[in-house]
Design a protein around this motif. Structure first.
Motif, PDB file in Angstrom:
ATOM      1  N   TYR A   1      21.097 -26.831  41.864  1.00 41.23           N
ATOM      2  CA  TYR A   1      20.014 -26.153  42.333  1.00 41.23           C
ATOM      3  C   TYR A   1      20.027 -24.655  41.923  1.00 41.23           C
ATOM      4  O   TYR A   1      19.155 -23.997  41.481  1.00 41.23           O
ATOM      5  CB  TYR A   1      20.310 -26.218  44.030  1.00 41.23           C
ATOM      6  CG  TYR A   1      19.319 -25.350  44.546  1.00 41.23           C
ATOM      7  CD1 TYR A   1      17.915 -25.615  44.921  1.00 41.23           C
ATOM      8  CD2 TYR A   1      19.579 -24.008  45.161  1.00 41.23           C
ATOM      9  CE1 TYR A   1      16.880 -25.022  45.550  1.00 41.23           C
ATOM     10  CE2 TYR A   1      18.573 -23.063  45.780  1.00 41.23           C
ATOM     11  CZ  TYR A   1      17.331 -23.652  46.066  1.00 41.23           C
ATOM     12  OH  TYR A   1      16.278 -23.312  46.756  1.00 41.23           O
ATOM     13  N   GLU A   2      21.049 -23.707  41.859  1.00 44.36           N
ATOM     14  CA  GLU A   2      21.197 -22.377  41.506  1.00 44.36           C
ATOM     15  C   GLU A   2      21.035 -22.226  40.119  1.00 44.36           C
ATOM     16  O   GLU A   2      20.381 -21.251  39.704  1.00 44.36           O
ATOM     17  CB  GLU A   2      22.578 -21.947  41.982  1.00 44.36           C
ATOM     18  CG  GLU A   2      22.762 -21.763  43.523  1.00 44.36           C
ATOM     19  CD  GLU A   2      23.221 -22.946  44.230  1.00 44.36           C
ATOM     20  OE1 GLU A   2      23.219 -22.973  45.501  1.00 44.36           O
ATOM     21  OE2 GLU A   2      23.313 -23.822  43.563  1.00 44.36           O
TER      22      GLU A   2
ATOM     23  N   LYS B   1      19.940 -31.305  47.687  1.00 45.15           N
ATOM     24  CA  LYS B   1      18.873 -29.876  47.092  1.00 45.15           C
ATOM     25  C   LYS B   1      19.284 -29.756  45.497  1.00 45.15           C
ATOM     26  O   LYS B   1      18.312 -29.605  44.813  1.00 45.15           O
ATOM     27  CB  LYS B   1      19.137 -28.899  47.745  1.00 45.15           C
ATOM     28  CG  LYS B   1      20.380 -27.854  47.452  1.00 45.15           C
ATOM     29  CD  LYS B   1      20.068 -26.645  48.233  1.00 45.15           C
ATOM     30  CE  LYS B   1      21.183 -25.596  47.816  1.00 45.15           C
ATOM     31  NZ  LYS B   1      22.839 -26.235  48.298  1.00 45.15           N
ATOM     32  N   ASP B   2      20.573 -30.287  45.199  1.00 46.60           N
ATOM     33  CA  ASP B   2      20.765 -30.208  43.455  1.00 46.60           C
ATOM     34  C   ASP B   2      20.109 -31.483  43.000  1.00 46.60           C
ATOM     35  O   ASP B   2      19.584 -31.091  42.098  1.00 46.60           O
ATOM     36  CB  ASP B   2      22.297 -30.326  43.584  1.00 46.60           C
ATOM     37  CG  ASP B   2      23.027 -29.109  43.981  1.00 46.60           C
ATOM     38  OD1 ASP B   2      22.738 -28.031  43.631  1.00 46.60           O
ATOM     39  OD2 ASP B   2      24.227 -29.415  44.482  1.00 46.60           O
TER      40      ASP B   2
ATOM     41  N   ILE C   1      12.816 -32.391  39.726  1.00 48.05           N
ATOM     42  CA  ILE C   1      11.766 -31.626  39.795  1.00 48.05           C
ATOM     43  C   ILE C   1      11.792 -31.040  38.554  1.00 48.05           C
ATOM     44  O   ILE C   1      10.639 -31.001  37.833  1.00 48.05           O
ATOM     45  CB  ILE C   1      11.297 -30.455  40.977  1.00 48.05           C
ATOM     46  CG1 ILE C   1      11.418 -31.167  42.196  1.00 48.05           C
ATOM     47  CG2 ILE C   1      10.368 -29.501  40.702  1.00 48.05           C
ATOM     48  CD1 ILE C   1      11.352 -30.538  43.487  1.00 48.05           C
ATOM     49  N   HIS C   2      12.704 -30.593  37.920  1.00 46.36           N
ATOM     50  CA  HIS C   2      12.791 -29.963  36.600  1.00 46.36           C
ATOM     51  C   HIS C   2      12.573 -30.846  35.682  1.00 46.36           C
ATOM     52  O   HIS C   2      11.943 -30.459  34.779  1.00 46.36           O
ATOM     53  CB  HIS C   2      14.369 -29.544  36.618  1.00 46.36           C
ATOM     54  CG  HIS C   2      14.626 -28.460  35.406  1.00 46.36           C
ATOM     55  ND1 HIS C   2      14.096 -27.341  35.161  1.00 46.36           N
ATOM     56  CD2 HIS C   2      15.238 -28.940  34.274  1.00 46.36           C
ATOM     57  CE1 HIS C   2      14.447 -26.788  34.192  1.00 46.36           C
ATOM     58  NE2 HIS C   2      15.082 -27.651  33.244  1.00 46.36           N
TER      59      HIS C   2
ATOM     60  N   LEU D   1      19.457 -24.102  37.938  1.00 46.32           N
ATOM     61  CA  LEU D   1      17.915 -24.367  37.500  1.00 46.32           C
ATOM     62  C   LEU D   1      17.045 -23.274  37.748  1.00 46.32           C
ATOM     63  O   LEU D   1      16.039 -22.866  36.900  1.00 46.32           O
ATOM     64  CB  LEU D   1      17.596 -25.814  37.975  1.00 46.32           C
ATOM     65  CG  LEU D   1      18.259 -26.859  37.280  1.00 46.32           C
ATOM     66  CD1 LEU D   1      17.865 -28.340  38.119  1.00 46.32           C
ATOM     67  CD2 LEU D   1      18.058 -27.048  35.861  1.00 46.32           C
ATOM     68  N   ASN D   2      17.356 -22.867  38.979  1.00 44.79           N
ATOM     69  CA  ASN D   2      16.663 -21.859  39.427  1.00 44.79           C
ATOM     70  C   ASN D   2      16.847 -20.493  38.602  1.00 44.79           C
ATOM     71  O   ASN D   2      16.035 -19.758  38.269  1.00 44.79           O
ATOM     72  CB  ASN D   2      16.792 -21.310  40.758  1.00 44.79           C
ATOM     73  CG  ASN D   2      16.023 -22.411  41.864  1.00 44.79           C
ATOM     74  OD1 ASN D   2      15.292 -22.904  41.458  1.00 44.79           O
ATOM     75  ND2 ASN D   2      16.369 -22.295  43.248  1.00 44.79           N
TER      76      ASN D   2
ATOM     77  N   GLN E   1      14.920 -20.965  35.370  1.00 51.78           N
ATOM     78  CA  GLN E   1      13.530 -20.760  35.544  1.00 51.78           C
ATOM     79  C   GLN E   1      13.287 -19.283  35.667  1.00 51.78           C
ATOM     80  O   GLN E   1      12.211 -18.759  34.887  1.00 51.78           O
ATOM     81  CB  GLN E   1      13.234 -21.476  36.712  1.00 51.78           C
ATOM     82  CG  GLN E   1      11.516 -21.110  36.893  1.00 51.78           C
ATOM     83  CD  GLN E   1      11.116 -21.857  38.353  1.00 51.78           C
ATOM     84  OE1 GLN E   1      11.920 -22.259  39.094  1.00 51.78           O
ATOM     85  NE2 GLN E   1       9.736 -21.939  38.488  1.00 51.78           N
TER      86      GLN E   1
ATOM     87  N   LYS F   1      17.385 -33.099  44.033  1.00 49.20           N
ATOM     88  CA  LYS F   1      15.977 -32.735  44.133  1.00 49.20           C
ATOM     89  C   LYS F   1      15.426 -31.798  43.224  1.00 49.20           C
ATOM     90  O   LYS F   1      14.306 -31.758  42.459  1.00 49.20           O
ATOM     91  CB  LYS F   1      15.570 -32.272  45.638  1.00 49.20           C
ATOM     92  CG  LYS F   1      15.771 -33.356  46.800  1.00 49.20           C
ATOM     93  CD  LYS F   1      15.710 -32.778  47.953  1.00 49.20           C
ATOM     94  CE  LYS F   1      14.240 -32.597  48.352  1.00 49.20           C
ATOM     95  NZ  LYS F   1      13.899 -32.094  49.741  1.00 49.20           N
ATOM     96  N   ALA F   2      16.316 -30.565  43.118  1.00 47.48           N
ATOM     97  CA  ALA F   2      15.776 -29.611  41.845  1.00 47.48           C
ATOM     98  C   ALA F   2      15.810 -30.134  40.481  1.00 47.48           C
ATOM     99  O   ALA F   2      15.098 -30.002  39.595  1.00 47.48           O
ATOM    100  CB  ALA F   2      16.943 -28.583  41.992  1.00 47.48           C
TER     101      ALA F   2
END
Length: 496
Positions: free
Chosen positions: A422-423, A155-156, A162-163, A425-426, A429, A158-159
């Motif tokens: 993941y955390e 998930k890291d 996408i970023h 980058l979220n 955002q 993938k994030a």
């Protein structure tokens, strides 16, 4: 027999013992032969011999029956007859110290590494990327290094991908490498990997090499078995890539030992042809280089496969011990392969290798060992000595008990999901869109405290993991740059 420490293999036709000098066991080896000729039992015998000598063992259990090492044997029938034919053999049925591992965490302790530790080269091989997709993956890892983004699990990554689609400026000079088609293809490949169950391989706590190398209180080496009975059929690339990662980690972390009385670790790679199947040329060349160099770190690598021709010539040339069980030669191609195998041994005037290879019975092999000076000995026909542990699998109850009693019980069983790409980058955002009511994700869940001594051990292990990562982030170590170029990650980059 020689007073020099030996790995006792079996007996020649005259009943004389055949062995390999232990200090030369880091020169690697091969166990080959057709299905049903006795490769697994030979592997079991060697694993026991290494353990008795105080050498740690890591082996893949492809058929699920190698775990019999964890129970005492009960020799009967032909096995008992073989033992009786070797009066000099000390055979005492016993269980060996065994730790069971399983990527899915079902039939053993969960086995994990992180994406940052695996790096883009091995990950690209796992995802079977094209050149342009591999370039995009390298560019993404470069950004992660610059931005301080830990890539721990899928998930890291993938994030991050996408970023980068929305923030191409972060790529700098690498923008041309990170095209929309390549990024979309990477996301699709990652989704496919998740569907194969490979998601469980990535995360924390990651495998600590010191847990593999730590000896038992009685001086024996612990035997670590990876249950690959499902993995090798459902996701063979995941199986092969993990073994390549393990090889790279050992090469990176272990110091030079020079000439030693015995190796630190013996690795057994079953279905070894998978390590080289459809492997990019650059990765294969680096793998061959690691195999050549890692013996100076005290690691012996033993490939298990049906035919030596499954391995590249450059790897075969580095193997000191060759144990060749029977082969079948019905087609012209198989007969050609048979001749190549026979010619790979140092000739023995009393043995017609080409003929004997098709006559060998179960538990018999042609053995080419090394003499004490390191030169190849003449090939011998050998009856392999039976193992002292059980020939055959453990029951489910026995396997469960072994897992409960393992020194690693509680250390790897609970996953840790801490702050990573993941955390982070979220959170970025959320900070960029304060008016939209977007909230930053909660901090990574901390492990629940245990009771008494277990809690102390668990938190100590977690602290060790965090310290290990901190050191990797802070240091630009030249020694590790070599491994980045050999197998692991970014060429000349820093390790996270």
């Amino acid at each position: 027999m020689s007073l020099i420490p030996q790995l006792l293999l079996g007996a020649d036709p005259l009943g004389q013992p055949i062995a390999q000098t232990l200090r030369l066991a880091n020169r690697h080896g091969l166990i080959a032969g057709a299905t049903g000729t006795g490769k697994t039992v030979t592997l079991q015998r060697l694993a026991e011999a290494f353990s008795d000598a105080g050498v740690a063992v890591f082996a893949a259990d492809i058929k699920g029956d190698l775990c019999g090492l964890g129970a005492a044997g009960a020799p009967q029938g032909k096995v008992a007859e073989r033992i009786a034919s070797m009066p000099w053999l000390t055979h005492s049925p016993q269980a060996y110290p065994v730790t069971l591992w399983d990527v899915q965490g079902v039939s053993g302790h969960p086995l994990r590494t992180t994406l940052s530790e695996m790096g883009p080269l091995l990950l690209g091989n796992l995802l079977e990327l094209t050149d342009s997709q591999q370039a995009a993956l390298y560019a993404a890892f470069q950004v992660a290094d610059r931005e301080g983004l830990l890539l721990l699990d899928l998930k890291d990554l993938k994030a991050l991908l996408i970023h980068l689609k929305d923030h191409a400026e972060l790529l700098g000079d690498d923008q041309a490498l990170f095209t929309q088609p390549s990024s979309q293809a990477l996301l699709r490949r990652l989704s496919t990997l998740e569907q194969q169950g490979a998601e469980a391989l990535f995360g924390e706590p990651a495998l600590r090499l010191e847990d593999i190398l730590r000896p038992e209180a009685d001086g024996r080496g612990r035997i670590h078995l990876l249950d690959a009975s499902r993995l090798v059929h459902q996701a063979p690339k995941v199986y092969a890539t993990f073994l390549l990662w393990l090889l790279a980690e050992l090469f990176e972390q272990l110091p030079e030992r020079g000439d030693a009385d015995k190796p630190l670790l013996a690795l057994f790679f079953d279905e070894a042809h998978l390590l080289f199947a459809d492997t990019p040329k650059a990765l294969q060349e680096r793998l061959e280089q690691v195999v050549r160099l890692i013996r100076s770190k005290g690691v012996g690598v033993y490939f298990v496969t049906q035919s030596p021709t499954d391995l590249p010539d450059e790897v075969l040339a580095q193997l000191g011990l060759r144990i060749q069980h029977g082969l079948r030669a019905f087609t012209a191609r198989e007969q050609k392969s048979l001749r190549a195998v026979a010619e790979g041994f140092r000739p023995n005037p009393s043995i017609n290798c080409l003929q004997v290879l098709t006559e060998l019975g179960t538990g018999e092999a042609l053995v080419g060992a090394l003499e004490d000076k390191g030169t190849p000995a003449m090939v011998q026909r050998v009856a392999i000595a039976p193992p002292q542990s059980r020939i055959g699998p453990l029951s489910e109850a026995e396997r469960a008990q072994l897992i409960r009693q393992s020194p690693q019980a509680g250390r790897y069983d609970k996953a840790i999901d801490r702050q990573s790409a993941y955390e982070m980058l979220n959170a970025r955002q959320a900070e960029a869109l304060p008016d939209e009511g977007v909230k930053a994700p909660p901090a990574a869940t901390k492990p629940e405290p245990g009771l008494g001594e277990q809690a102390g051990d668990y938190l100590g292990d977690l602290a060790g993991q965090l310290m290990k990562t901190a050191v990797r982030q802070a240091a630009n170590q030249l020694g590790r740059q070599l491994v980045r170029g050999l197998l692991g990650s970014l060429l000349g980059g820093k390790r996270r």
